[in-house]
Every structure is written in structure tokens, then in C-alpha cells.
Design a protein around this motif. Structure first.
Motif, PDB file in Angstrom:
ATOM      1  N   PHE B  65      53.719  79.024  23.185  1.00 10.95           N
ATOM      2  CA  PHE B  65      53.878  77.859  22.334  1.00 10.95           C
ATOM      3  C   PHE B  65      53.021  78.009  21.203  1.00 10.95           C
ATOM      4  O   PHE B  65      53.495  77.986  20.149  1.00 10.95           O
ATOM      5  CB  PHE B  65      53.567  76.679  23.084  1.00 10.95           C
ATOM      6  N   PHE B  66      51.779  78.395  21.208  1.00  7.72           N
ATOM      7  CA  PHE B  66      50.608  78.663  20.239  1.00  7.72           C
ATOM      8  C   PHE B  66      51.214  79.804  19.380  1.00  7.72           C
ATOM      9  O   PHE B  66      51.121  79.710  18.099  1.00  7.72           O
ATOM     10  CB  PHE B  66      49.181  78.767  20.743  1.00  7.72           C
ATOM     11  N   GLU B  67      51.507  80.920  20.170  1.00  7.22           N
ATOM     12  CA  GLU B  67      51.971  82.004  19.235  1.00  7.22           C
ATOM     13  C   GLU B  67      53.154  81.778  18.402  1.00  7.22           C
ATOM     14  O   GLU B  67      53.269  82.239  17.260  1.00  7.22           O
ATOM     15  CB  GLU B  67      52.263  83.203  20.111  1.00  7.22           C
ATOM     16  N   THR B  68      54.255  81.026  19.012  1.00  5.32           N
ATOM     17  CA  THR B  68      55.324  80.705  18.328  1.00  5.32           C
ATOM     18  C   THR B  68      55.249  79.762  17.071  1.00  5.32           C
ATOM     19  O   THR B  68      55.746  79.908  16.143  1.00  5.32           O
ATOM     20  CB  THR B  68      56.394  80.306  19.525  1.00  5.32           C
ATOM     21  N   PHE B  69      54.515  78.654  17.532  1.00  5.34           N
ATOM     22  CA  PHE B  69      54.516  77.416  16.676  1.00  5.34           C
ATOM     23  C   PHE B  69      53.478  77.315  15.654  1.00  5.34           C
ATOM     24  O   PHE B  69      53.452  76.780  14.525  1.00  5.34           O
ATOM     25  CB  PHE B  69      54.780  76.063  17.148  1.00  5.34           C
ATOM     26  N   ILE B  70      52.442  78.273  15.715  1.00  6.33           N
ATOM     27  CA  ILE B  70      51.246  78.317  14.979  1.00  6.33           C
ATOM     28  C   ILE B  70      50.978  79.901  14.536  1.00  6.33           C
ATOM     29  O   ILE B  70      51.187  79.897  13.291  1.00  6.33           O
ATOM     30  CB  ILE B  70      49.938  77.930  15.780  1.00  6.33           C
ATOM     31  N   LEU B  71      50.646  80.412  15.551  1.00  6.71           N
ATOM     32  CA  LEU B  71      50.317  81.814  14.868  1.00  6.71           C
ATOM     33  C   LEU B  71      51.391  82.537  14.116  1.00  6.71           C
ATOM     34  O   LEU B  71      51.115  83.069  12.930  1.00  6.71           O
ATOM     35  CB  LEU B  71      49.801  82.722  16.097  1.00  6.71           C
ATOM     36  N   ALA B  72      52.582  82.522  14.765  1.00  3.74           N
ATOM     37  CA  ALA B  72      53.758  83.423  14.045  1.00  3.74           C
ATOM     38  C   ALA B  72      54.060  82.931  12.748  1.00  3.74           C
ATOM     39  O   ALA B  72      54.507  83.414  11.743  1.00  3.74           O
ATOM     40  CB  ALA B  72      54.942  83.522  14.904  1.00  3.74           C
ATOM     41  N   LYS B  73      54.030  81.515  12.561  1.00  5.81           N
ATOM     42  CA  LYS B  73      54.392  80.561  11.287  1.00  5.81           C
ATOM     43  C   LYS B  73      53.263  80.543  10.305  1.00  5.81           C
ATOM     44  O   LYS B  73      53.596  80.489   9.160  1.00  5.81           O
ATOM     45  CB  LYS B  73      54.919  79.316  11.607  1.00  5.81           C
ATOM     46  N   HIS B  74      52.141  80.363  10.979  1.00  8.16           N
ATOM     47  CA  HIS B  74      50.824  80.114   9.910  1.00  8.16           C
ATOM     48  C   HIS B  74      49.779  81.002   9.633  1.00  8.16           C
ATOM     49  O   HIS B  74      48.906  80.775   9.014  1.00  8.16           O
ATOM     50  CB  HIS B  74      50.528  78.573  10.191  1.00  8.16           C
ATOM     51  N   CYS B  75      49.939  82.060  10.333  1.00 13.17           N
ATOM     52  CA  CYS B  75      48.922  83.187  10.284  1.00 13.17           C
ATOM     53  C   CYS B  75      49.637  84.405   9.563  1.00 13.17           C
ATOM     54  O   CYS B  75      50.208  85.048  10.295  1.00 13.17           O
ATOM     55  CB  CYS B  75      48.242  83.652  11.722  1.00 13.17           C
ATOM     56  N   PHE B 130      41.787  81.137  13.895  1.00 12.36           N
ATOM     57  CA  PHE B 130      42.692  79.839  12.860  1.00 12.36           C
ATOM     58  C   PHE B 130      42.145  78.715  12.951  1.00 12.36           C
ATOM     59  O   PHE B 130      41.840  78.095  11.694  1.00 12.36           O
ATOM     60  CB  PHE B 130      44.139  79.931  13.647  1.00 12.36           C
ATOM     61  N   LEU B 131      41.591  78.349  13.998  1.00 11.96           N
ATOM     62  CA  LEU B 131      40.862  76.864  13.841  1.00 11.96           C
ATOM     63  C   LEU B 131      39.729  76.929  12.838  1.00 11.96           C
ATOM     64  O   LEU B 131      39.306  75.737  12.763  1.00 11.96           O
ATOM     65  CB  LEU B 131      40.622  76.459  15.222  1.00 11.96           C
ATOM     66  N   ASP B 132      38.944  77.905  13.047  1.00 13.96           N
ATOM     67  CA  ASP B 132      37.900  78.041  12.249  1.00 13.96           C
ATOM     68  C   ASP B 132      37.895  77.590  10.731  1.00 13.96           C
ATOM     69  O   ASP B 132      37.075  76.766  10.261  1.00 13.96           O
ATOM     70  CB  ASP B 132      37.174  79.428  12.218  1.00 13.96           C
ATOM     71  N   LEU B 142      50.271  69.988  11.013  1.00 12.79           N
ATOM     72  CA  LEU B 142      49.809  71.182  11.580  1.00 12.79           C
ATOM     73  C   LEU B 142      48.846  70.735  13.010  1.00 12.79           C
ATOM     74  O   LEU B 142      49.127  71.311  13.947  1.00 12.79           O
ATOM     75  CB  LEU B 142      49.317  72.362  10.645  1.00 12.79           C
ATOM     76  N   ALA B 143      48.100  69.962  12.555  1.00 13.84           N
ATOM     77  CA  ALA B 143      47.181  69.413  13.468  1.00 13.84           C
ATOM     78  C   ALA B 143      47.918  68.884  14.765  1.00 13.84           C
ATOM     79  O   ALA B 143      47.611  68.820  15.722  1.00 13.84           O
ATOM     80  CB  ALA B 143      46.184  68.334  12.977  1.00 13.84           C
ATOM     81  N   TYR B 144      49.051  67.995  14.320  1.00 13.29           N
ATOM     82  CA  TYR B 144      49.671  67.575  15.490  1.00 13.29           C
ATOM     83  C   TYR B 144      50.531  68.309  16.129  1.00 13.29           C
ATOM     84  O   TYR B 144      50.591  68.327  17.393  1.00 13.29           O
ATOM     85  CB  TYR B 144      50.882  66.579  14.404  1.00 13.29           C
ATOM     86  N   VAL B 145      50.979  69.469  15.492  1.00 10.47           N
ATOM     87  CA  VAL B 145      51.807  70.423  16.325  1.00 10.47           C
ATOM     88  C   VAL B 145      50.596  71.243  17.252  1.00 10.47           C
ATOM     89  O   VAL B 145      50.852  71.413  18.500  1.00 10.47           O
ATOM     90  CB  VAL B 145      52.423  71.748  15.448  1.00 10.47           C
ATOM     91  N   ILE B 146      49.361  71.356  16.860  1.00 10.67           N
ATOM     92  CA  ILE B 146      48.297  71.849  17.958  1.00 10.67           C
ATOM     93  C   ILE B 146      48.266  70.989  18.994  1.00 10.67           C
ATOM     94  O   ILE B 146      48.039  71.268  20.224  1.00 10.67           O
ATOM     95  CB  ILE B 146      47.178  72.186  17.013  1.00 10.67           C
ATOM     96  N   ALA B 147      48.033  69.585  18.642  1.00  7.85           N
ATOM     97  CA  ALA B 147      47.918  68.653  19.556  1.00  7.85           C
ATOM     98  C   ALA B 147      48.775  68.688  20.607  1.00  7.85           C
ATOM     99  O   ALA B 147      48.980  68.426  22.056  1.00  7.85           O
ATOM    100  CB  ALA B 147      47.581  67.224  18.968  1.00  7.85           C
TER     101      ALA B 147
END
Lengths: 431, 431, 431, 431
Positions: B65-75, B130-132, B142-147
Motif C-alpha cells: 500500500f505504501f509502496e504503491t500509493f506513496i513511494l512509487a508515485k511521490h518519490c 520521505f516523511l522527514d 498526501l497526508a490523508y493517503v498516508i493516514a
């Protein structure tokens, strides 16, 4: 190395027979563990279809066999390692009691692999003590049960390989069991047919040496003259059948076979995949290109039979097979070879065939699995070993690349339902 | 300890919010691993029914979930740990692409537990980096997606417990997850009903703090006057229903429920067994006697509804539940308690109820799971999180002994089909 | 003609009410036989899927209703026509006793159609005698049961048509039930939305006149402002959805609906076939081209909901429907019209809509089928009529081209599972 | 009376052969209609399980055979009665084209019985004209096809009886096909075994006269000495097996058979019911008490085999059966007898047995259904008649009370799967 336990009912001195049995016991039991070496703990747990059992289960069930039929019955004071195992690891012996349902073997995570290894160690310790004081001559009946137990474990060793292959094949990561390489033979051998004259022949096991009950009694049978192919059908042969529309033309198929083709959408042997216009197949060494010169493998009786019909010939009967193989040395690409995969025929310069009778692939015959005339299953639970399966199955002969050398015999009868494909099963033609 | 990530959309300074998010991330991720501590490697692999996923899968999917919706998209420059995982660990997001078939999750032995732990470590390392540099205020979306990702992992933590319970319950060895003991409360509390007047009330989430899309929009609803039981239905209560022939009398059951009772042969809640005239039930601490004062658990909506009909009352609607619970503190027997099992009500000397609203068991309501008036699922893959399940399911409220304190809310809507029983689900009465 | 039996609980004199009941009885019973006139004997026997009942069975079951609930209970000395029929023709009333299994209705060839007609004649003779001496005012409860029996028979008349349509559609000969012709309207009406303001409204049946228990009690509900389409969705509209790939795009579908689409291979409404690039559909007048201006019919809730999502709107709730229809005359293309098929809207020059509220097709609403607040099923077997089905079904409103004028009402609630398509079911949009 | 069409390939003059064929045609076709006389129109329509076909279908399919294989191919200018029938009434001939799915035959109400009778009349008219100018000697191949068509219709006549029996048995009204009475024989004959010496025997059809392809070629087989029971196993015999717990003891059963017993809950032959401590069974004359002296009927191969194992003997092979029956006159309780039920042996004062070889019940043999050595199916569609079913079926011999005298032969091979019970199937013992 001595793993034949073939001398069991021989005239050799009792002392030698005992030694033979004890060292066979050790060798066979060690082999099970050797086959498990490449596996991760997680691999031991999976049941990828009802026919498949988790590796853990094979390890425990073969141990249960010795505990149930030897230790519990013939070792005064023996206390079962864990009384729950009686039910958990009983496969299908109604005479022994209830069984944990076969299709549910894959829901059990406990006992763990380590606990099952402890179970093996414990039973082995008791068995070795038992074999120390054992007289294989005066206790011939019991020696036979032990030999059945060892032969049984060898059968499960083959199942461990075919089952783990099925498990791995379901995983898109296609794990490698043991790395292997193509043997480099690419020449396609021609197929010749050898003639055998008609006659009243005898088949089945006779004389000394171990065999299963279903190989007896030796008996007479009238066989018409026939011709017998000198080699197995290869991938190259089989691809011609596929390309001729074999899977789309009902006229080549038994009615039941055609239904299976339609329902399961078969278009090639099990483990074959089409990628960019080429055939690949999954092997225990991973996914690789289909080798034309290799014997075709993982086909059902229905496919073997349809191929033969397409080719205008037929499959041999088991009597024909046994007649044709009668004087052939038992050697070939067996499990000791370590290929875990059938290999091409290298007939160059060799003696006259038939070739590839032993090892590589089990050969489907045209013979339904039945008791020989005069056959009676043994009394007791071991009577359930073979007799009750004599219905809706077909006989296969000759062993495969997953069979132990010490396990296979001229008269050995393997059997599976006509739609089974996950064994190392191929075929040879006759006419 | 801070695991609420409740401040996310608050007015608090960005710096605090970032810290909150990062420490929530660590706490939630650590909790998944804490819950796995009692498991053997083999336990991680099993899928005992299609609804159940192997523990390995939960560990990997929450990471995916984190890889797909955060890292792959926003890193920028992030390279997936293993591209095959995209399909293997996608649960049901059609917008993300193909999914490995759900009922086949239990045929995969690879990646191993160790590899999945490596996957977690790797994603965690990237996520922390990333959170740093993350600004939860300027990047509120994006904060919402992480939550959502954290909340999602908490849901899967509950599923890990309910799934491993199901796996263990299928094993005649009845493994113990974590030892526990009876809490010793045997007094049966009386059941009182509190009256609530009719009115046009508002339900649903409003204001700040995280919630799922299905809790919005806050909206008006007219509710007739009703009475609301101050405690959950207990095992003692439920045994009276069983003894009154509840499972044999169609007049108490919805037609669909009666069919399920007949087809599956239900005669008691899931995990209950009759032994020598007494009821036992399997818990995560092993098989033990049914405690009369405990809330009944592992019942379906059909059973809850039939019980209510037998008792001449009904289940509350979710609007009634939310109204009755509006001013109750969110505390109770939640997963932090470490019981992994509902416990009896100890109402002695306490304030006036209703009791047991949060924790112990999810409470079936009479409300089908639907979107609130004006509900629209979010755009993109996360739109599949809740909206597409709004059919043939019923809402449960209040959390259970397997729910995190930081996860549950007054407005939280859980939902399951009416025949589901493997969750920690019980009920309360209304009239 | 008088078939409303609407006066039943009225203040009108007893004598008139009795006359009304007796003539309603005759009219309703005659209508069942009228609908059978086009059938061959063989047609009466078929059950083409479990949901479908043979026409013979409908004729017998509706008769069984009067025999069981009136004659056997209230006519001293009445002897059942055939005691075996009690079980054979009981649909689902557990309180009455055992039932012949529903999916096996199609294996019965006896009693023959002639014998069932004799059964009808016999029961009618007794019922008429009974109604002669009956006082609908002093025996209001019994009058209600008779009215339920008549309404029940009207429901089965609709089922007779939908079931025989399904039976005929399975036959490659596509038999014609009654010849019909296209009505010639080809103009596609535009779709307008009417606005309705928010408010605390009341829905459900009140006052005099017959209704089912599930239409009561009349109760308050808060409804937000909404817009309501003035016409049904047409075939032309729906074809645009198909052509936009509607059946291939999971994002428009509920998760359960998408599974159904995949499993059953749906690509169009039931009875639609693609022939040479054109859509045809089977009607009770035979196979014919899909008419663009006709309301789309034989779609499931899942399809209606997916269409609405694709169109960016939604289905109305039943409260919205009832509010919008509150002052509309109950007239339309009902069964008395003899079309047995929905017809295009002819809105030219007519009053302001909404149009097509009654007749043509049952309209799927967004509302799960539940009891209204305060609903209690009646005591006894008739309590099984509606209440026990309040789960996993959705409400449809307005009647169809197979519904009797005397049967439908503003408050009438029909209900079917979300995957059902063999009823005359269509839909209208809201937002 | 002349219905044997046995002279077909004889040396008799062409004129006589033609006459023989024409009158056989008339006699066989009339017999189908005679068997339908007791049926109501509704009875013709039902398919009570996938193995069963509606009587209508049998009447049409046998007609389709002549239309397809004679008229359409060999009558210039013949126009099919209805082109749709080509698919509708094709059973399984892939070479002829598509087939309407077998399990869906029971959803067709059209063509009606009357239309099918018209179809028969029309085809008969053309066939008679065709046979007028036909020369059975110069057109021997075509004469053979016609003879197959007649034999085929006789097979379907037997199926019409077994299928309608199954249909009626599902109806709690238990309709009577034709009234019959017990024959009054209550004496239980003793069972003697006749010895036959070992030898190389020949079986299969030779010489003139009609036979199916699967009865050829006549071939040699070595048979060990055996003993052959002189009578069939009776109900009295079989009840002893039941009372000895035969259906509860896995040791008597093949593994597949035991699974079937468990899954389907078998406790007695098909059509047997326990009422007040007595066994009743459904017959074509209605429900009646089980007669002890009658041959047991409607048992599967699995039951026959289990009985034999319980009795310490076995079933005969088909070679043994044919050897033992070689010189026995073909007479017995065949369909011309009009009992439609097996009858007790009246051996008093008669010649030495074996008795009951022909008629009463088809006798399960121990032989899987295979092609004889050298067997080749004919070319073309008729090659599908027998060959493609040679898998997972067992051979039955001797005909039953539903078989035509002109149909059965010494070498006749009937075959059914081992779990089939709806045929008139019983058995005899050997050892």
C-alpha cells in the motif's frame, strides 16, 4: 550403496538379510531428507490442489506408517510420539481409523517442520533398535511389511517432487528447486517399431524379491502379434499434434477426455506456457524453453491416447510393455541422476532398442488398472494399499526421473486416473 | 504513546503534525510485527478459507500500500523492491492493475517470511526518509493517503488476528496464540434498556481528524423514539436461545439465514464445540469452556437477528447506535488490552451505561451498508476502498478486542456480509 | 369491471363489500386462465432455472393458497382435493409444513394440467359457496386473508408471464406467446430532471384499502433535496453505455456486481443477442430488433447502478420515488394493455412528467428492502409472506407491463436480489 | 413376427432381405409408439437428471438418426422436416455438427409431442419410399446403417422405459406406467456354481447377422478355470448384505465406490424405500413391497462388486460370461413379456442352468469396457457410436426386462459407468 531390499525373501543368510534391511531403512529414510534440502520452511506447508500433499505431510505420513504398522503393533511398551498423529497422518486406511480430510491437509501449520523432523528422529531411533534384534527370515511376514514401508516411502519421495513442482508452478515467481541445465542433445532420433510375435505369455512377478501384491500372481495371457516403438514420444512429436489442431478436434479424443479438454481449457501439456510464439515449460530447475528432443511429459492418458489416435496407432497394453521390456536392463534417467526432468535419447552408436523403458517418464499403457486373474488383496489394513483403487485408473510402467532405482521393477504397476497430469507421465506408441 | 494520527487535518502547527505522522507510522508498523511474534514460520502461510489471508500476505499487502500509493508515485527515482509484488500483493484495486486471485493466496510459499520482512524494512526505510521532508499541512492530500495507509494497516492487524484464529481452529491440535486466563467475573449483569426520544438527528463524521470517506458527509436523519440495551448479549443469554431450539425453528430467521443454517449445519456460534454435555469454544488462548458472562462472539448477522426476533425485540440501526454512543468515552477491551477475547461486563459500582460500546465485539446493526446521502467515493484507486462494497453487507459498530484504540471512532463503520462469523462480532438489542 | 378489492376495509356497506370480494375473486381467477390460453400442454411443465416455476405449479399453488388458508381452516367439513397437494404446492410456508423442493418443481409431470384445472374448479366452487355466506365487515380479518390470496394470485400472474418468457427464451425455436407489433414510436424523448425540495416526508400506506404488511406503518423520513428524471432510461441510452465499454470497466460496478458480470459473462441485458452487428431481443411476441425508444428492460440492479455511475448520477431511493409519484394517476402500460412488453414514451403534447411511473418496467431503487420503522410481520403463516425476505434484496416500484392495474399502488414495494434480471425490470435516474 | 433384421448380411436373396428390412423398420418404429401409449402429454417433457432424456426427445432423436444418416445423404432432393432439428436432436455426434446441450433437454417445451409425431410420420413416409427401391445386397453398407438405426431405436426404447421410471419415481404421487402384478413365485432357489475349464477361447461376433462394431473382431483370449453361478443374485440375498452393514463397511468397497456411497448417502438400491420396517421399491407398476425372490435390480457396479467381495467371491468377466452362455437359448423375461420388471426364477423341473442369462436385468461384469484387440471404429460419424466411450465404464451382458428380444445377442456389450443405477442392472457371481 544398498537400497534394493531385494534380497528380503531370498535364500541368503538371515544375518545378511537383516543387515540389508537395516541399511535399506537408513538409506531410504535419508533420501527423503535429502530431497527436502533445497526447500524453505514455507514450502513444506502448501497444498496447491487436492491431489497434492504438503511436503511436511509426506515426511510425517511415511513415518506414521512405521509407527503404526511396526512399532505400535510389534514393540511392546512403545508409546506413540503424539496420539493425535494417528488421525492426522493416516492417509486412507479405514482399517486404522479416522483420517483428517485429504483436501484439508493444507490448512495445518502445526506440527511444524521441526516437530515432524523430531518425530522422524524418534521413530527412526525406535526402528533401528527394533531392527537390531530382528530376524528377517523367521519373521518373513514382518520383514515384508517393513519392505512395504520402505517402498511406500520411495513412492512418497516421488510424490514430494511432483507435488512441490506443482506448488512452485502456481507461483508467478517460479522458484527453482535445484538448478539444472539442458543436456545439449538436440538431434531428433527416428522412431522405429520392433515386431513381437503372438503367443501365450506370462506376466507378473514370480520367484523371490520384493514386489507389491498387485504384481501377483504371475499368470498367462494371450497376446496377438504387435509392434512396439523403440523410443518415447518427444516434445517435437507432440508439438506437431498441437499444431495439427489436436486439442480442437473431438475425433481424436475419448468422450470423457474431450469433456476434460473443454472444461479445463487444455491446449498443451501441464506446465507449458506460450510466450511470444514459443513454448516454455516449468521444470524443477525453473521456467525454460521446451526442448524438442526431450520426451513429452505431464500429459494425461487422454492426451496420450488422442495423440496415438491422431498418429494412426495406439498405446501398448501393459502385457505388451512387459513382454517388450523383459530382457532390458533396468537403467536410465532415474532420480539418482539428479536431473528431476526427462532427458533426450542419446541412441547414437548404442545397442538396438527399445530405449528409455526405465526412468524419464512413466509410460501410460492402454490397460485399465485391474487385479490379475486370481488376485486377492492381503488381509488387514495393507489390503487397502492397492486393491481398492482398481477402478477408473490406467496402468503406467517403467518409472520416471523422480523414481528411485531401487524402487522400479519390470513388473511394477503404477496407476493414475486418466485425467491426471502432475506426475512425470509420458508415453510410447504401439500398433 | 501516540498512534492516533488524529491531528492530521487539525489546526496544529505543521511541524507537530509531521512528527505525529512519523511516529504514528513507526508505531503502527511495529504493531504488525508485534502481533506476529508468537507465530511459527509455518503459521504465516495458511489460508484456511477464501475469506482468510495468510499472515505473510497481510504483512506484504500493507507494505505494498505504501509502496504503491506513496513511494512509487511521490518519490522520484524509487525502484520497486520486486516488480512482481505489484500483482501479488494487490488485493482488489482494479485501478492499479491485475491481482493474484484471492482464493489462491494460500498456494504461495514464496516470497518467504524473511523476504517479506526485508520488504517491510526496505519500504519503511524509504518511508521514513520521505516523511522527514514531508509537510503535512501543505500536502494535506498526501497526508490523508498516508493516514489511510496506517488505518488500513490497523484493519489488517485485526484481520491477522481473526485469520490466524480461523487457521488454528481448523487444526485438531488447537495451537495457542498467546496464553490467557479467565478474568474471573461470573456474575451475570441484568439488561436494562435506556430510552431515547424521537428527533431529527445528525450522524457521520464532521470537523477535523481523520476518517474514512464512508463516514461522510454528516447528514440529517429522522429517528423515532427507541430503547437501547445497556449491555451486550452474553453467552448465557445466547445459550438460552440455543436451548429453546433457536437453530431449529425457521420462524426466527430471515429466509436467507435459514438457508445458511440448513446448508452449513449451524447449531451454535463459530468455534463452539459440544463436549460431554458442555459448550467449549476455541479462543486465541486455546480451547476452553464457554464463559456465561462473556459477550457472545463469532455470530453472524443472521444469528443476531434471529436471537432478537426470538427475544421479541430487534437490533439497533446504526443511527440509533451512534446517537446512543454519542457522549460515551472511547475505552474498553481493545487490542492494547492483550486479551484477544471479549470479557464480561464488570458494571458494579460504575456509572450508568450503556456499557461495552467500544471494544470486546463489533456490534451488528440492522443497517445495510450504504453510502450516506450525498456520499461520493474519492477519485482514483482509493475510491475502491469503501464505495464498491455497498451492497449485501451490514454495518457493525464499536470495535472489538482485536481493534486498535487509535483506530476506532464514534462514527466508524465496519461492514461484513450477513453470514460472516469469523470476525469478533456480537450484538446488542434495541426496541 | 371491478378487480380492485380496494374497498375491503372501507366504510361501505357489508353487502357491497361482499359483492366486491366475490366478483374480484372471479375476475382474478379468470385472469390466470386467460393468461394460459396461448400455451400448449407441454409449456406448462418446464422449469428453466431454479427461480422459474412451471406454469402448472403457479396455477396449483395459487389455488392451494385459498384451500389452505380459507377452506381448510374456515369451512367445516371441507375435505382437501388431494392431501398430497399440501406439500406439493406449498411454496415456502414453514408454518404450514414441509415443501416439495423448489428447484425440483420441474421434475413433476403429474398432476396433469387437466387435473390442476379440475383442482381449480373444485376450489372455486367451494370458495364461491363460502363467499355467499360471508360478511366482509364482521369478518374483516378473514376478508383480509382473501384479499391477500387475490393479490398473491396477481403476483403469480406476473410470474407466469416472466417465467414462460424465460422458458421460451431457452428454446432455439423462440416460440411466440402472443403476437405483437412495434408501436411505431421512434422519437427519442429528452430526459429532464424535476427538482424536489428537502423535507420531513411521510411514506407508506395509510387509511383504508388493501395493502401488504410491508407497506406499513406510514412513517416519517427526512429527505434531502433531489432531482428526479421525468422518464425511464431507454434502450438507446443503454446502448451508449454498452458502447462506452460499460461491461468491461470495473470502476462503474459494485464489487459484487462486477463478480457477477465476470462469472456469467454478461455483456448486455437478458434476452439480448447480437446478430450481424445489430442488437435483437426476445419478447413474448418472438425475437425482434431492439427498439431504441423503448425503456430498457431485463436489467439487474447491478446494471442499473453501473449505468447511473457511468452517467454521473444515481438511482432514486424508494422514499424519493414515492414522493415524486405521490400525485400521479395510476395508469400506464399495464398487463390489461396486452403488450406484454414495455413501450416507448409518447410525451408529445402531454402534461408535464414524470412519465412512465406505472407500468412498462419495475423501477430499481437504491433502497435495500427493509421493514419500515415499527414494522412487525403478522402472526401465523402469513407472517412469512414478506418479512423474512428483508435481506440482500432491493426495492422496485411502479409495476410493469405484466402487472395488473388492480394490483399496483403508490406505496407498493416489489423486491428482488440485485442480480435478478428475468423480471420486467428497468430504471430511472436521480441526482 | 419379424423384428430381427438378423438376415441382413446373410446369403438369402436380396428380395427377402429388403422385405425383412422394411418390415423390421415398421415393427421397430411402431414399438416406440406402443411404449408411449400409457403416457400423458406432460410426461413426455421431463428430464429428472442429466442422464435422463425427455421421452419426446427420444422419439425425435431416433427419427433424426434416419433423417440424418439416410434421407439427407441418400435421397436426392430430400428437404429436412425442420432445419433446427439438426442441432436440437443431435445427441453427441461431433461429426454432424453442434448439439443442443444434453443437460438442457428438459427446458424445451417445443416442438410439442404432436409435432414430433408429425416428424416421425413424415420421416417414416420417406423411409418407406426409400426402402421400396432399396437393394440390401448391392447396398450392403447402407443396409448396415439402417440396421444400426433400428438397433439404435431399440436402445432408446429401453432408455424411454428407464428414463420414465426415473421421472415417475421423483414424483411423490408415484404414477403407474402400466399396471402389473406379482408373479406369485416366492420360493428362493438355491445358488449353484458350474465349473468351466481353463482354455484359449474365442469371444466376439463372427459370421453373418448384424452386430455393433464393438462386438468385433472375434479374437482369442486365455481364460483360467472358473465357476459360474447358475442364477442371479436376488433381493433376499441382497437384503442380507444390507443387514450385515454392507453400506457401512468400507472394506467391501472400491475406494471410488465408497466415496459415492458417502456422498450420495446410499443405503439400498435405487428406488428402494424403508417404510415401517419393510423395504418397498418403485416399479413401473407403482410402489410395492420388495419381493425376496426377484433378482436385485437398480444396483451400480460398485454395489455389485461390494456384494461379491462381502460374499467372498467376485463378478464374472465378460469373456467368462460369454463362454458360459455360449450354448444357451436367447429367451427370458424381455420387453415383449410386458412385465417391465425382473421376475423370480422358476427353476423347478427345468433343465440344468445357468438360468436368467437373457432378460430380467443387465448383468454387471468385472470387465472395463474396451475395444477388442484389433478393434477400429468405423469411419465417419458412426465411428462415434461406441469407440469414444471406451473409458471408465464397465460391460453389462444379457439384456433386461426392458430389452427387445430382437436386440440382444450372445456377444452384445452394454456399458455404463460404475455408479450408474437407473438402468435395469443386476448381477451374478463367479469365483
Amino acid at each position: 550403496m544398498l537400497t534394493t531390499f531385494g534380497a528380503l525373501t531370498d535364500q541368503s543368510p538371515a544375518k545378511d538379510q537383516n543387515t540389508d534391511l537395516a541399511s535399506s531403512y537408513d538409506a531410504v529414510r535419508r533420501q527423503s531428507e535429502f530431497l527436502c534440502e533445497p526447500l524453505e520452511t514455507e514450502d513444506f506447508v502448501i497444498q496447491s490442489m487436492p491431489d497434492v500433499s504438503p511436503t511436511r505431510w509426506h515426511l510425517a505420513h511415511t513415518t506414521w506408517f512405521f509407527e503404526t504398522f511396526i512399532l505400535a503393533k510389534h514393540c511392546p511398551g512403545y508409546r506413540p510420539f503424539n496420539p493425535e498423529f494417528t488421525t492426522l497422518f493416516n492417509s486412507y486406511y479405514n482399517a486404522v481409523g479416522e483420517q483428517f480430510p485429504r483436501p484439508r491437509r493444507g490448512v495445518l501449520s502445526r506440527p511444524t517442520v521441526r516437530e515432524i523432523m523430531d518425530y522422524r528422529t524418534d521413530v527412526d531411533r525406535h526402528m533401528r533398535k527394533f531392527l537390531d534384534g530382528f530376524n528377517a527370515v523367521s519373521q518373513a511376514d514382518l520383514a515384508y511389511v517393513i519392505a512395504v514401508g520402505l517402498s511406500h516411502e520411495q513412492q512418497h519421495q516421488e510424490l514430494m517432487l511432483t507435488d512441490i513442482k506443482h506448488v512452485f508452478s502456481c507461483n508467478p515467481l517460479y522458484p527453482v528447486y535445484r538448478p539444472g541445465k539442458s543436456c545439449g542433445i538436440e538431434t531428433l532420433a527416428r522412431m522405429d517399431f520392433h515386431s513381437v510375435a503372438e503367443g501365450l505369455i506370462s506376466t507378473g512377478h514370480s520367484g523371490n524379491g520384493f514386489c507389491y501384491d498387485n504384481e501377483r500372481p504371475r499368470h498367462r495371457e494371450f497376446v496377438e502379434a504387435f509392434e512396439f516403438a523403440d523410443r518415447l514420444v518427444t516434445n517435437a512429436d507432440y508439438i506437431r499434434f498441437i499444431e495439427a489442431g489436436g486439442y480442437d478436434r473431438p475425433e481424436y479424443w475419448l468422450s470423457d477426455g474431450w469433456n476434460v479438454v473443454q472444461e479445463r481449457g487444455w491446449t498443451a501439456p501441464l506446465y507449458w506456457k506460450r510466450r511470444d510464439g514459443e513454448w516454455w515449460n516449468y521444470s524443477l530447475s525453473g521456467m525454460r524453453r521446451v526442448e524438442p528432443a526431450e520426451p513429452v511429459c505431464h500429459v494425461s492418458f487422454f492426451e496420450a491416447d488422442a495423440y496415438a489416435r491422431w498418429a494412426g496407432v495406439r498405446l501398448p497394453t501393459e502385457a505388451e510393455w512387459e513382454t517388450a521390456a523383459a530382457n532390458v536392463a533396468i537403467e536410465g534417467n532415474l532420480v539418482e541422476n539428479g536431473t528431476y526432468h526427462p532427458i533426450p535419447l542419446d541412441a547414437a552408436g548404442s545397442a538396438k532398442g527399445p530405449y528409455q523403458l526405465f526412468g524419464d517418464v512413466w509410460e501410460w499403457t492402454a490397460s485399465p488398472y485391474l487385479g490379475y486373474p486370481g488376485y486377492r488383496p492381503p488381509d488387514g489394513a495393507l489390503g487397502e494399499y492397492n486393491g481398492k483403487f482398481m477402478c477408473n485408473q490406467f496402468v503406467l510402467r517403467g518409472g520416471s526421473c523422480a523414481t528411485s532405482r531401487a524402487h522400479v521393477r519390470l513388473t511394477y504397476r503404477n496407476f493414475f486416473p486418466p485425467d491426471a497430469r502432475w506426475q512425470f507421465s509420458g508415453f510410447r506408441l504401439a500398433r
